[in-house]
Design a protein around this motif. Sequence first.
Motif, PDB file in Angstrom:
ATOM      1  N   GLY A  98       1.538  -1.640  -3.512  1.00 26.06           N
ATOM      2  CA  GLY A  98       1.579  -0.187  -3.592  1.00 26.06           C
ATOM      3  C   GLY A  98       2.663   0.416  -4.448  1.00 26.06           C
ATOM      4  O   GLY A  98       2.418   1.386  -5.157  1.00 26.06           O
ATOM      5  N   SER A 140       4.594   2.799   1.947  1.00 25.82           N
ATOM      6  CA  SER A 140       3.950   1.700   1.237  1.00 25.82           C
ATOM      7  C   SER A 140       4.164   0.449   2.066  1.00 25.82           C
ATOM      8  O   SER A 140       5.242   0.269   2.649  1.00 25.82           O
ATOM      9  N   LYS A 164       1.126   5.737  -1.487  1.00 22.52           N
ATOM     10  CA  LYS A 164       0.475   6.906  -2.018  1.00 22.52           C
ATOM     11  C   LYS A 164       1.432   7.723  -2.821  1.00 22.52           C
ATOM     12  O   LYS A 164       2.599   7.757  -2.549  1.00 22.52           O
ATOM     13  N   CYS A 213      -5.627   3.520  -1.880  1.00 19.51           N
ATOM     14  CA  CYS A 213      -5.130   2.243  -2.394  1.00 19.51           C
ATOM     15  C   CYS A 213      -6.170   1.516  -3.239  1.00 19.51           C
ATOM     16  O   CYS A 213      -6.236   0.279  -3.243  1.00 19.51           O
ATOM     17  N   ILE A 262       0.839  -1.183   0.000  1.00 20.53           N
ATOM     18  CA  ILE A 262       0.000   0.000   0.000  1.00 20.53           C
ATOM     19  C   ILE A 262       0.869   1.226   0.000  1.00 20.53           C
ATOM     20  O   ILE A 262       1.846   1.307   0.702  1.00 20.53           O
TER      21      ILE A 262
END
Length: 463
Positions: A92, A263, A10, A149, A8
């Motif tokens: 991610g 992540s 961003k 996610c 995960i």
Amino acid sequence: MHEIGNNIGKDEGCLKRGAHKRGKIWTAFLAAVVLLGTSMLNASAATLHILGTAPGSNDLQENCEILLIADNKTGAVLSEKNAAQEVTLIGGTVRWMVALTAVDHLELSEEVTLEAADLEPFQGNRKIGLRAGQTLTVRDLLAAMMVDCAQDAAVALANKAAQKAGADDFVALMNEKAAELGMKDTTFKNATGALDSGQVTTANDQLLLARALYANEDLSEILSLSSYTMESDNRNLPSSIRNFLTIMDPQEDDYNSLIQAASRGSGSETTYIAARAKNDQNDLTILFWAGSTSVSASYSLLEDFCSQYMGIQMLDVSGQVEELAAGVTATVSGKEVSGWTPIVKSITAAAYPDFELDMAQLRLTADAESVKEENGTATMTARLTYGETEIGSVVLQAVSQEASAQTSPAAPPQSPAVSQPASETEQSSGGNGGAGWILITLAAAVVAGAVIVLGKFLQKKIK
């Protein structure tokens, strides 16, 4: 190989609207320059040995199967373990590459209307609820993918970017981007981060990917968000989203204010953490695969790494090294040469907090086997150590008396049996003794001029 799952993260980024094509050309050029500089740093520096005593545990590496901690300001690697080992890539950081590739073709403010085909093929298990007919900005899709996610957002973004690029296969664009960044041991197979045979990477390559994201201001901004408010108003979609990673959410117990990007990936036996830790003094990338599937244990380990490495100070030891180099002697063409000087004038050493440098423990040991001479200029490498700790290698140079005399005809005669180093002024101004460096400088100037001419030519062609 180790499996990495449900990773995960961003991320986001864009080029400014306006002179869009020209902006992309110049952005690509500047990125290449940054990457070249980073590559040069990485090529010349091994893992740094840090002086002093760590404030935390010294055996943190034992909790990791793979580890890479690097200073983003200097490019120095502070800690490394199996960083070149191949691992299966899921989650991610795959979507980090989706974002980085997509913004080469789409503007963040650009609105896109989704069609049913834009949501296929879907791989994964996490959705934000995208449907055909919805209109969103590219920024919304990026935030949904990186902050929430959402894998359906990754599919939509990949399809829209591929359409804009006139490409049939967005994953091929991802692999082209990876090659451009120097990620030679990474292969992408999908855009969602789902498990896919042959989708692999290394910690070294993940560091290159992370730094490419940091280099873009828009990407860095999205990477640091704990929440995001959607720009588009769509039924069945939330108006705002919070970061799925609890370590990035101030409302959660796991929150760590040092973490500016993260992540996470959990496999059947390991947990992969990729994070950027930053404060006023330090800016680090921390990548590790821990031999545990516990998310809380992995976050705790990340906090331990922050405690140990975020206080690292970079000490300028240039003056001390110059003093030591002046006392070095080595045989060049049968003559004893002294008064060497370091070629690189800025030399730093990493140290833990509260460390105080003791000059008596600093040593510079010349490698006599490395001596080379050309046009009256001799060079060799020397090991810089502090007590029993090796700091790194330093390249030294000395200019012979004859070469110095050619640059300074009025200088008083010296004994031909003794080679003298050139003064700081003579070394910087060149002279025949520094012919090699003059050629390097001229070559750099020619390259710079060629780049400027090429840039102007491209600007005219695009207008």
